[in-house]
Write an enzyme that holds these catalytic residues in place. Structure first.
Site, PDB file in Angstrom:
ATOM      1  N   SER A  34       0.874  -1.166   0.000  1.00 37.31           N
ATOM      2  CA  SER A  34       0.000   0.000   0.000  1.00 37.31           C
ATOM      3  C   SER A  34       0.917   1.223   0.000  1.00 37.31           C
ATOM      4  O   SER A  34       1.863   1.290   0.797  1.00 37.31           O
ATOM      5  CB  SER A  34      -0.903  -0.008   1.229  1.00 37.31           C
ATOM      6  OG  SER A  34      -1.978   0.906   1.041  1.00 37.31           O
ATOM      7  N   GLU A  35       0.644   2.180  -0.906  1.00 41.88           N
ATOM      8  CA  GLU A  35       1.677   3.172  -1.197  1.00 41.88           C
ATOM      9  C   GLU A  35       1.931   4.183  -0.079  1.00 41.88           C
ATOM     10  O   GLU A  35       2.885   4.940  -0.146  1.00 41.88           O
ATOM     11  CB  GLU A  35       1.430   3.863  -2.543  1.00 41.88           C
ATOM     12  CG  GLU A  35       0.110   4.544  -2.753  1.00 41.88           C
ATOM     13  CD  GLU A  35      -0.939   3.637  -3.394  1.00 41.88           C
ATOM     14  OE1 GLU A  35      -0.920   2.407  -3.171  1.00 41.88           O
ATOM     15  OE2 GLU A  35      -1.806   4.176  -4.111  1.00 41.88           O
ATOM     16  N   ASN A  36       1.088   4.189   0.959  1.00 47.07           N
ATOM     17  CA  ASN A  36       1.414   5.045   2.103  1.00 47.07           C
ATOM     18  C   ASN A  36       2.496   4.431   2.990  1.00 47.07           C
ATOM     19  O   ASN A  36       2.881   5.033   3.988  1.00 47.07           O
ATOM     20  CB  ASN A  36       0.157   5.363   2.929  1.00 47.07           C
ATOM     21  CG  ASN A  36      -0.525   4.140   3.464  1.00 47.07           C
ATOM     22  OD1 ASN A  36      -0.673   3.142   2.768  1.00 47.07           O
ATOM     23  ND2 ASN A  36      -0.949   4.191   4.710  1.00 47.07           N
TER      24      ASN A  36
END
Lengths: 233, 219
Positions: free
Chosen positions: B46-48
Protein backbone atom coordinates in the site's frame (compact mmCIF):
# COMPACT_ATOMS: atom_id res chain seq x y z
CA UNK A 1 16.91 25.58 24.72
CA UNK A 2 20.45 24.64 25.44
CA UNK A 3 23.00 22.61 23.56
CA UNK A 4 21.38 19.72 21.75
CA UNK A 5 18.16 19.94 23.72
CA UNK A 6 15.44 20.83 21.20
CA UNK A 7 12.49 20.92 23.57
CA UNK A 8 10.45 24.12 23.56
CA UNK A 9 7.99 25.15 26.24
CA UNK A 10 4.92 26.05 24.23
CA UNK A 11 3.24 25.78 20.85
CA UNK A 12 3.69 29.56 20.46
CA UNK A 13 7.42 29.08 20.80
CA UNK A 14 7.31 26.05 18.51
CA UNK A 15 5.94 28.08 15.59
CA UNK A 16 7.64 31.40 16.41
CA UNK A 17 8.93 33.21 13.33
CA UNK A 18 6.21 31.97 11.00
CA UNK A 19 5.22 34.81 8.69
CA UNK A 20 2.79 35.59 5.88
CA UNK A 21 3.76 34.11 2.53
CA UNK A 22 5.96 31.33 3.91
CA UNK A 23 6.16 27.77 2.61
CA UNK A 24 5.39 24.97 5.04
CA UNK A 25 6.17 21.30 4.42
CA UNK A 26 3.84 19.06 6.41
CA UNK A 27 4.08 15.35 7.20
CA UNK A 28 1.08 13.04 7.33
CA UNK A 29 -1.09 11.00 4.98
CA UNK A 30 -4.77 11.80 5.08
CA UNK A 31 -5.31 12.41 8.80
CA UNK A 32 -2.76 9.76 9.81
CA UNK A 33 0.42 11.04 11.42
CA UNK A 34 -0.41 14.72 10.96
CA UNK A 35 1.05 17.37 13.27
CA UNK A 36 -2.42 18.34 14.41
CA UNK A 37 -1.44 20.69 17.24
CA UNK A 38 1.14 22.53 15.14
CA UNK A 39 -1.52 23.03 12.48
CA UNK A 40 -3.89 24.36 15.14
CA UNK A 41 -1.14 26.75 16.25
CA UNK A 42 -0.70 28.01 12.66
CA UNK A 43 -4.43 28.74 12.62
CA UNK A 44 -4.08 30.63 15.89
CA UNK A 45 -1.27 32.84 14.56
CA UNK A 46 -3.51 33.96 11.69
CA UNK A 47 -0.64 34.09 9.16
CA UNK A 48 -1.82 34.27 5.56
CA UNK A 49 -0.77 33.53 1.99
CA UNK A 50 0.84 30.25 2.99
CA UNK A 51 2.08 27.68 0.51
CA UNK A 52 1.57 24.27 2.03
CA UNK A 53 3.28 21.16 0.73
CA UNK A 54 1.44 18.11 2.00
CA UNK A 55 0.08 14.96 0.40
CA UNK A 56 -3.47 15.97 1.37
CA UNK A 57 -5.29 18.97 2.84
CA UNK A 58 -7.09 17.41 5.78
CA UNK A 59 -10.89 17.43 6.03
CA UNK A 60 -13.47 20.06 6.95
CA UNK A 61 -12.78 21.06 10.52
CA UNK A 62 -9.65 18.95 11.10
CA UNK A 63 -6.02 18.84 10.05
CA UNK A 64 -4.90 21.27 7.36
CA UNK A 65 -8.58 21.79 6.50
CA UNK A 66 -8.86 24.24 9.41
CA UNK A 67 -6.38 26.62 7.74
CA UNK A 68 -8.91 27.11 4.95
CA UNK A 69 -11.51 28.49 7.36
CA UNK A 70 -9.78 31.88 7.57
CA UNK A 71 -8.34 31.63 4.07
CA UNK A 72 -4.76 31.30 5.29
CA UNK A 73 -3.67 29.10 2.40
CA UNK A 74 -2.69 30.59 -0.95
CA UNK A 75 -1.43 27.40 -2.55
CA UNK A 76 -1.43 23.67 -1.88
CA UNK A 77 1.15 21.32 -3.37
CA UNK A 78 -0.47 17.90 -3.00
CA UNK A 79 -1.14 14.60 -4.74
CA UNK A 80 -4.76 14.23 -3.66
CA UNK A 81 -7.12 16.88 -2.36
CA UNK A 82 -10.80 17.62 -2.23
CA UNK A 83 -11.84 15.60 0.83
CA UNK A 84 -13.34 18.86 2.08
CA UNK A 85 -16.07 21.17 0.81
CA UNK A 86 -14.32 24.37 1.82
CA UNK A 87 -11.37 23.37 -0.32
CA UNK A 88 -13.63 22.83 -3.31
CA UNK A 89 -15.39 26.17 -2.79
CA UNK A 90 -12.17 28.16 -2.51
CA UNK A 91 -10.64 26.37 -5.47
CA UNK A 92 -13.66 27.06 -7.68
CA UNK A 93 -13.76 30.68 -6.49
CA UNK A 94 -10.12 31.12 -7.49
CA UNK A 95 -9.10 31.89 -3.90
CA UNK A 96 -6.87 28.86 -3.68
CA UNK A 97 -4.27 27.48 -6.05
CA UNK A 98 -3.38 23.79 -6.31
CA UNK A 99 -0.27 22.25 -7.78
CA UNK A 100 -1.08 18.58 -8.21
CA UNK A 101 2.04 16.49 -7.81
CA UNK A 102 2.31 12.71 -8.09
CA UNK A 103 2.65 11.16 -4.65
CA UNK A 104 6.04 9.57 -5.20
CA UNK A 105 7.38 12.72 -6.82
CA UNK A 106 6.14 14.74 -3.84
CA UNK A 107 7.93 12.45 -1.38
CA UNK A 108 11.09 12.62 -3.47
CA UNK A 109 10.92 16.43 -3.78
CA UNK A 110 11.01 16.62 0.03
CA UNK A 111 13.69 13.96 0.35
CA UNK A 112 15.86 15.62 -2.31
CA UNK A 113 15.52 19.05 -0.69
CA UNK A 114 16.69 17.64 2.61
CA UNK A 115 19.56 15.81 0.94
CA UNK A 116 20.86 18.86 -0.91
CA UNK A 117 19.76 17.67 -4.34
CA UNK A 118 18.13 20.50 -6.32
CA UNK A 119 16.33 18.34 -8.88
CA UNK A 120 15.99 14.76 -10.07
CA UNK A 121 14.78 12.84 -13.11
CA UNK A 122 11.77 10.56 -12.82
CA UNK A 123 9.71 8.66 -15.37
CA UNK A 124 6.58 9.54 -13.41
CA UNK A 125 4.32 11.89 -15.32
CA UNK A 126 6.21 11.82 -18.62
CA UNK A 127 3.80 12.64 -21.44
CA UNK A 128 1.16 13.99 -19.02
CA UNK A 129 0.09 17.50 -18.02
CA UNK A 130 2.46 17.29 -15.05
CA UNK A 131 5.46 17.35 -17.38
CA UNK A 132 4.39 20.45 -19.30
CA UNK A 133 7.11 23.10 -19.31
CA UNK A 134 9.59 20.80 -17.57
CA UNK A 135 12.88 19.57 -19.01
CA UNK A 136 12.94 15.98 -20.17
CA UNK A 137 15.84 13.73 -20.99
CA UNK A 138 16.35 10.20 -22.19
CA UNK A 139 18.37 7.66 -20.23
CA UNK A 140 18.85 4.17 -21.68
CA UNK A 141 16.14 4.82 -24.23
CA UNK A 142 13.50 5.93 -21.74
CA UNK A 143 12.27 9.51 -21.27
CA UNK A 144 12.32 11.14 -17.84
CA UNK A 145 11.03 14.43 -16.42
CA UNK A 146 13.20 16.80 -14.40
CA UNK A 147 11.49 17.61 -11.10
CA UNK A 148 12.80 20.24 -8.69
CA UNK A 149 13.10 19.61 -4.98
CA UNK A 150 11.03 21.66 -2.58
CA UNK A 151 12.24 23.25 0.61
CA UNK A 152 10.10 24.81 3.31
CA UNK A 153 10.65 27.85 5.49
CA UNK A 154 9.15 25.53 8.08
CA UNK A 155 8.61 21.80 8.19
CA UNK A 156 6.03 20.46 10.63
CA UNK A 157 6.05 16.77 11.51
CA UNK A 158 4.57 14.36 14.00
CA UNK A 159 6.43 11.40 15.52
CA UNK A 160 5.59 8.90 18.22
CA UNK A 161 8.56 9.24 20.57
CA UNK A 162 11.64 11.40 20.51
CA UNK A 163 14.45 12.02 22.92
CA UNK A 164 15.25 15.61 23.89
CA UNK A 165 17.80 15.77 21.06
CA UNK A 166 15.03 15.12 18.52
CA UNK A 167 16.02 11.56 17.64
CA UNK A 168 12.60 10.23 16.70
CA UNK A 169 10.63 7.06 16.05
CA UNK A 170 7.33 6.95 14.19
CA UNK A 171 4.55 4.51 14.98
CA UNK A 172 3.09 2.19 12.29
CA UNK A 173 1.67 3.89 9.19
CA UNK A 174 1.85 7.30 10.86
CA UNK A 175 5.39 7.44 9.47
CA UNK A 176 4.43 8.15 5.82
CA UNK A 177 5.73 11.58 4.68
CA UNK A 178 7.07 12.63 8.09
CA UNK A 179 10.70 11.49 7.75
CA UNK A 180 11.17 13.33 4.43
CA UNK A 181 9.28 16.41 5.60
CA UNK A 182 11.52 16.54 8.68
CA UNK A 183 14.59 16.98 6.49
CA UNK A 184 13.12 19.65 4.22
CA UNK A 185 12.50 22.61 6.52
CA UNK A 186 14.81 25.55 7.19
CA UNK A 187 13.21 25.24 10.61
CA UNK A 188 11.84 21.77 11.42
CA UNK A 189 9.32 21.55 14.22
CA UNK A 190 8.40 18.13 15.54
CA UNK A 191 5.59 17.24 17.89
CA UNK A 192 5.48 13.86 19.60
CA UNK A 193 3.35 11.79 21.93
CA UNK A 194 6.22 11.30 24.34
CA UNK A 195 9.57 12.95 24.95
CA UNK A 196 12.17 10.75 26.63
CA UNK A 197 15.71 11.36 27.86
CA UNK A 198 18.68 10.88 25.51
CA UNK A 199 19.80 7.26 25.65
CA UNK A 200 16.34 5.83 26.21
CA UNK A 201 15.54 5.08 22.57
CA UNK A 202 17.29 2.22 20.77
CA UNK A 203 19.98 4.01 18.76
CA UNK A 204 19.67 1.71 15.76
CA UNK A 205 15.87 2.09 15.53
CA UNK A 206 15.80 5.87 15.04
CA UNK A 207 13.84 6.95 11.94
CA UNK A 208 14.67 10.67 12.06
CA UNK A 209 18.03 11.61 13.56
CA UNK A 210 17.90 14.70 15.76
CA UNK A 211 20.16 16.69 13.44
CA UNK A 212 17.09 17.50 11.34
CA UNK A 213 14.97 18.68 14.25
CA UNK A 214 15.14 22.28 15.47
CA UNK A 215 12.23 22.41 17.89
CA UNK A 216 10.50 19.61 19.74
CA UNK A 217 7.29 19.61 21.74
CA UNK A 218 5.11 16.99 23.41
CA UNK A 219 1.39 17.15 22.68
CA UNK A 220 -1.85 15.25 23.08
CA UNK A 221 -3.49 14.00 19.93
CA UNK A 222 -7.05 13.39 18.84
CA UNK A 223 -5.93 11.14 15.94
CA UNK A 224 -9.17 11.40 14.03
CA UNK A 225 -9.93 8.50 11.66
CA UNK A 226 -10.96 9.38 8.12
CA UNK A 227 -12.42 6.02 7.05
CA UNK A 228 -13.24 3.68 9.86
CA UNK A 229 -13.55 0.30 8.14
CA UNK A 230 -14.10 -2.72 10.36
CA UNK A 231 -14.92 -6.38 10.01
CA UNK A 232 -17.28 -8.15 12.38
CA UNK A 233 -15.41 -9.68 15.32
CA UNK B 1 -23.16 -12.09 -19.80
CA UNK B 2 -20.93 -9.22 -18.82
CA UNK B 3 -18.80 -9.95 -15.77
CA UNK B 4 -19.69 -8.48 -12.39
CA UNK B 5 -17.10 -6.45 -10.50
CA UNK B 6 -16.38 -9.54 -8.43
CA UNK B 7 -15.88 -11.67 -11.52
CA UNK B 8 -13.47 -9.15 -13.02
CA UNK B 9 -11.51 -9.36 -9.77
CA UNK B 10 -11.67 -13.15 -9.93
CA UNK B 11 -10.16 -13.16 -13.43
CA UNK B 12 -7.38 -10.76 -12.40
CA UNK B 13 -6.59 -12.95 -9.38
CA UNK B 14 -5.63 -15.75 -11.77
CA UNK B 15 -2.62 -13.64 -12.78
CA UNK B 16 -1.30 -13.49 -9.23
CA UNK B 17 1.61 -15.85 -8.64
CA UNK B 18 3.08 -17.33 -5.50
CA UNK B 19 5.55 -14.97 -3.86
CA UNK B 20 4.30 -11.85 -5.63
CA UNK B 21 4.36 -8.36 -4.14
CA UNK B 22 1.15 -6.75 -5.39
CA UNK B 23 -0.26 -3.23 -5.34
CA UNK B 24 -4.04 -3.06 -5.67
CA UNK B 25 -5.74 0.23 -6.52
CA UNK B 26 -9.05 1.48 -5.18
CA UNK B 27 -12.32 -0.06 -6.46
CA UNK B 28 -12.41 -3.34 -8.39
CA UNK B 29 -8.65 -3.92 -7.88
CA UNK B 30 -9.17 -4.02 -4.10
CA UNK B 31 -11.58 -6.94 -4.57
CA UNK B 32 -8.79 -9.03 -6.15
CA UNK B 33 -7.44 -9.86 -2.69
CA UNK B 34 -10.65 -11.82 -1.99
CA UNK B 35 -9.95 -14.25 -4.84
CA UNK B 36 -6.29 -15.08 -4.43
CA UNK B 37 -6.21 -18.89 -4.58
CA UNK B 38 -5.37 -20.95 -1.49
CA UNK B 39 -1.77 -22.03 -1.31
CA UNK B 40 -0.50 -18.83 -2.92
CA UNK B 41 1.35 -16.46 -0.65
CA UNK B 42 1.42 -12.80 -1.67
CA UNK B 43 2.23 -9.53 0.03
CA UNK B 44 0.02 -6.52 -0.60
CA UNK B 45 1.80 -3.19 -0.95
CA UNK B 46 0.00 0.00 0.00
CA UNK B 47 1.68 3.17 -1.20
CA UNK B 48 1.41 5.05 2.10
CA UNK B 49 4.16 2.72 3.30
CA UNK B 50 3.02 -0.84 3.95
CA UNK B 51 3.99 -4.29 2.77
CA UNK B 52 1.90 -7.15 4.08
CA UNK B 53 -1.43 -5.36 4.39
CA UNK B 54 -4.08 -7.53 6.03
CA UNK B 55 -7.82 -7.45 6.60
CA UNK B 56 -9.93 -4.67 8.03
CA UNK B 57 -9.61 -4.59 11.83
CA UNK B 58 -12.28 -5.68 14.25
CA UNK B 59 -13.72 -2.81 16.31
CA UNK B 60 -11.20 -3.65 19.05
CA UNK B 61 -8.25 -3.67 16.68
CA UNK B 62 -8.93 -0.25 15.11
CA UNK B 63 -5.80 1.93 15.33
CA UNK B 64 -5.70 5.48 13.94
CA UNK B 65 -2.02 4.99 13.10
CA UNK B 66 -2.79 1.98 10.91
CA UNK B 67 -4.42 2.92 7.60
CA UNK B 68 -3.97 2.02 3.95
CA UNK B 69 -3.59 4.22 0.87
CA UNK B 70 -7.39 4.52 0.69
CA UNK B 71 -7.22 5.99 4.22
CA UNK B 72 -9.17 3.00 5.54
CA UNK B 73 -8.25 1.38 8.82
CA UNK B 74 -6.47 -1.94 8.18
CA UNK B 75 -4.39 -4.58 9.92
CA UNK B 76 -1.05 -6.11 9.01
CA UNK B 77 -0.23 -9.72 8.32
CA UNK B 78 2.64 -11.50 10.01
CA UNK B 79 5.86 -10.60 8.25
CA UNK B 80 4.68 -7.11 7.31
CA UNK B 81 6.91 -4.08 7.05
CA UNK B 82 6.28 -0.36 7.38
CA UNK B 83 8.38 2.39 5.83
CA UNK B 84 8.26 5.98 4.64
CA UNK B 85 6.49 7.34 1.55
CA UNK B 86 9.87 7.87 -0.16
CA UNK B 87 10.81 4.24 0.45
CA UNK B 88 7.38 3.13 -0.75
CA UNK B 89 7.74 4.95 -4.04
CA UNK B 90 11.34 3.86 -4.38
CA UNK B 91 10.08 0.28 -4.54
CA UNK B 92 7.26 1.29 -6.90
CA UNK B 93 9.37 3.44 -9.24
CA UNK B 94 12.27 1.05 -9.00
CA UNK B 95 10.15 -1.74 -10.47
CA UNK B 96 10.22 -3.99 -7.40
CA UNK B 97 6.46 -4.52 -7.21
CA UNK B 98 5.57 -7.67 -9.19
CA UNK B 99 2.01 -6.76 -10.14
CA UNK B 100 0.00 -3.57 -10.08
CA UNK B 101 -3.77 -3.59 -10.62
CA UNK B 102 -5.56 -0.31 -11.19
CA UNK B 103 -8.72 1.14 -12.67
CA UNK B 104 -9.03 3.60 -15.56
CA UNK B 105 -11.46 5.87 -17.39
CA UNK B 106 -9.82 5.15 -20.75
CA UNK B 107 -7.00 3.09 -22.25
CA UNK B 108 -5.82 3.45 -25.82
CA UNK B 109 -4.12 1.05 -28.22
CA UNK B 110 -0.71 2.64 -27.59
CA UNK B 111 -1.10 1.63 -23.95
CA UNK B 112 -1.74 5.18 -22.72
CA UNK B 113 -3.99 5.39 -19.68
CA UNK B 114 -6.28 8.16 -18.39
CA UNK B 115 -7.50 7.55 -14.87
CA UNK B 116 -7.38 10.62 -12.66
CA UNK B 117 -9.08 13.63 -14.16
CA UNK B 118 -12.22 14.54 -16.08
CA UNK B 119 -11.99 18.18 -17.20
CA UNK B 120 -14.95 20.21 -15.99
CA UNK B 121 -15.39 18.00 -12.94
CA UNK B 122 -13.56 18.62 -9.69
CA UNK B 123 -9.97 17.53 -9.91
CA UNK B 124 -8.96 15.60 -6.82
CA UNK B 125 -5.54 14.49 -7.97
CA UNK B 126 -3.57 11.52 -9.17
CA UNK B 127 -2.38 10.30 -5.78
CA UNK B 128 0.16 7.57 -6.48
CA UNK B 129 -1.27 6.44 -9.82
CA UNK B 130 1.25 8.23 -12.04
CA UNK B 131 4.15 6.72 -10.12
CA UNK B 132 2.55 3.26 -10.21
CA UNK B 133 2.04 3.24 -13.97
CA UNK B 134 5.51 4.69 -14.60
CA UNK B 135 7.27 2.21 -12.35
CA UNK B 136 5.56 -1.11 -12.93
CA UNK B 137 6.40 -3.54 -15.72
CA UNK B 138 3.43 -5.70 -14.96
CA UNK B 139 0.18 -3.76 -14.79
CA UNK B 140 -3.36 -5.01 -15.21
CA UNK B 141 -5.97 -2.39 -15.85
CA UNK B 142 -9.57 -3.16 -14.81
CA UNK B 143 -12.59 -1.29 -16.10
CA UNK B 144 -15.92 -1.70 -17.83
CA UNK B 145 -15.51 -2.07 -21.58
CA UNK B 146 -17.88 0.83 -22.26
CA UNK B 147 -19.41 3.58 -20.13
CA UNK B 148 -23.09 3.56 -19.21
CA UNK B 149 -23.97 5.41 -22.42
CA UNK B 150 -22.30 2.66 -24.43
CA UNK B 151 -19.21 4.68 -25.32
CA UNK B 152 -16.11 2.50 -25.59
CA UNK B 153 -13.29 3.00 -23.10
CA UNK B 154 -10.79 1.15 -25.33
CA UNK B 155 -9.86 3.92 -27.71
CA UNK B 156 -7.56 4.66 -30.66
CA UNK B 157 -6.30 7.61 -28.58
CA UNK B 158 -7.20 8.68 -25.05
CA UNK B 159 -9.27 11.86 -24.90
CA UNK B 160 -8.83 12.63 -21.18
CA UNK B 161 -5.60 13.89 -19.56
CA UNK B 162 -3.15 11.00 -19.28
CA UNK B 163 -1.94 9.29 -16.15
CA UNK B 164 0.86 7.63 -18.13
CA UNK B 165 2.08 6.90 -21.64
CA UNK B 166 2.58 3.50 -23.25
CA UNK B 167 2.47 1.67 -19.92
CA UNK B 168 -0.60 -0.59 -20.14
CA UNK B 169 -0.27 -4.00 -21.78
CA UNK B 170 -3.12 -5.95 -20.17
CA UNK B 171 -6.77 -5.06 -19.54
CA UNK B 172 -9.55 -7.06 -17.92
CA UNK B 173 -12.97 -5.60 -18.68
CA UNK B 174 -16.46 -6.88 -17.97
CA UNK B 175 -16.46 -8.33 -21.50
CA UNK B 176 -12.94 -9.47 -22.26
CA UNK B 177 -9.32 -10.01 -21.44
CA UNK B 178 -7.33 -7.85 -23.86
CA UNK B 179 -3.61 -7.36 -24.38
CA UNK B 180 -1.86 -4.53 -26.19
CA UNK B 181 0.84 -5.41 -28.71
CA UNK B 182 2.47 -3.21 -31.36
CA UNK B 183 -0.06 -0.41 -31.01
CA UNK B 184 -3.14 -2.63 -31.24
CA UNK B 185 -5.58 -4.27 -28.88
CA UNK B 186 -5.44 -8.06 -29.11
CA UNK B 187 -8.47 -10.03 -27.92
CA UNK B 188 -7.35 -12.98 -25.77
CA UNK B 189 -10.44 -14.15 -23.88
CA UNK B 190 -14.11 -13.28 -23.79
CA UNK B 191 -16.47 -13.27 -20.83
CA UNK B 192 -18.68 -16.37 -20.73
CA UNK B 193 -21.56 -15.95 -23.19
CA UNK B 194 -20.22 -12.73 -24.73
CA UNK B 195 -19.61 -12.86 -28.48
CA UNK B 196 -16.50 -11.67 -30.27
CA UNK B 197 -18.76 -9.41 -32.34
CA UNK B 198 -20.10 -7.66 -29.25
CA UNK B 199 -16.59 -7.08 -27.91
CA UNK B 200 -15.32 -5.75 -31.23
CA UNK B 201 -18.38 -3.50 -31.62
CA UNK B 202 -17.74 -2.01 -28.18
CA UNK B 203 -14.04 -1.41 -28.87
CA UNK B 204 -13.38 1.94 -30.54
CA UNK B 205 -9.68 1.21 -31.06
CA UNK B 206 -8.28 -1.37 -33.46
CA UNK B 207 -8.85 -4.88 -32.09
CA UNK B 208 -6.97 -7.86 -33.48
CA UNK B 209 -8.94 -11.12 -33.33
CA UNK B 210 -6.90 -14.18 -34.25
CA UNK B 211 -8.33 -17.69 -34.30
CA UNK B 212 -10.87 -18.97 -31.78
CA UNK B 213 -11.19 -16.73 -28.75
CA UNK B 214 -11.70 -18.89 -25.65
CA UNK B 215 -14.13 -18.06 -22.87
CA UNK B 216 -12.65 -17.03 -19.55
CA UNK B 217 -12.56 -19.75 -16.95
CA UNK B 218 -14.06 -18.53 -13.71
CA UNK B 219 -14.32 -20.85 -10.74
Amino acid sequence: MAGLDKVVGSYEEAMAGLEDGMTIIAGGFGLCGIPENLIAQIKKTGVKDLTIVSNNCGVDGFGLGILLEDKQVKKMVSSYVGENKLFEQQLLAGELEVELTPQGTLAEKMRAAGAGIPAFYTATGYGTEIAKGKDTREFNGRPYVLEESIKGDFAIVKAWKADRHGNAIYRLAAQNFNPMAATAGKITVMEVEEIVEPGELPVDQIHTPGIYVDRLIQGTFEKRIEQRTVRPS
Amino acid sequence: MALTREQIAQRVAQEVQDGFYVNLGIGIPTLVSNYIPDGIEVSLQSENGLLGMGRFPTEDEVDADMINAGKQTVTLNKGAAIFSSAESFAMIRGGHVDLTVLGAFEVDQQGDIASYMIPGKLIKGMGGAMDLVAGAENIICTMTHADRHGNSKLLPKCTLPLTGMACIHRIVTDLAYVEIHDGKFVLKERAPGVSVEEIVSKTAGEMVVEGDIPEMKLA
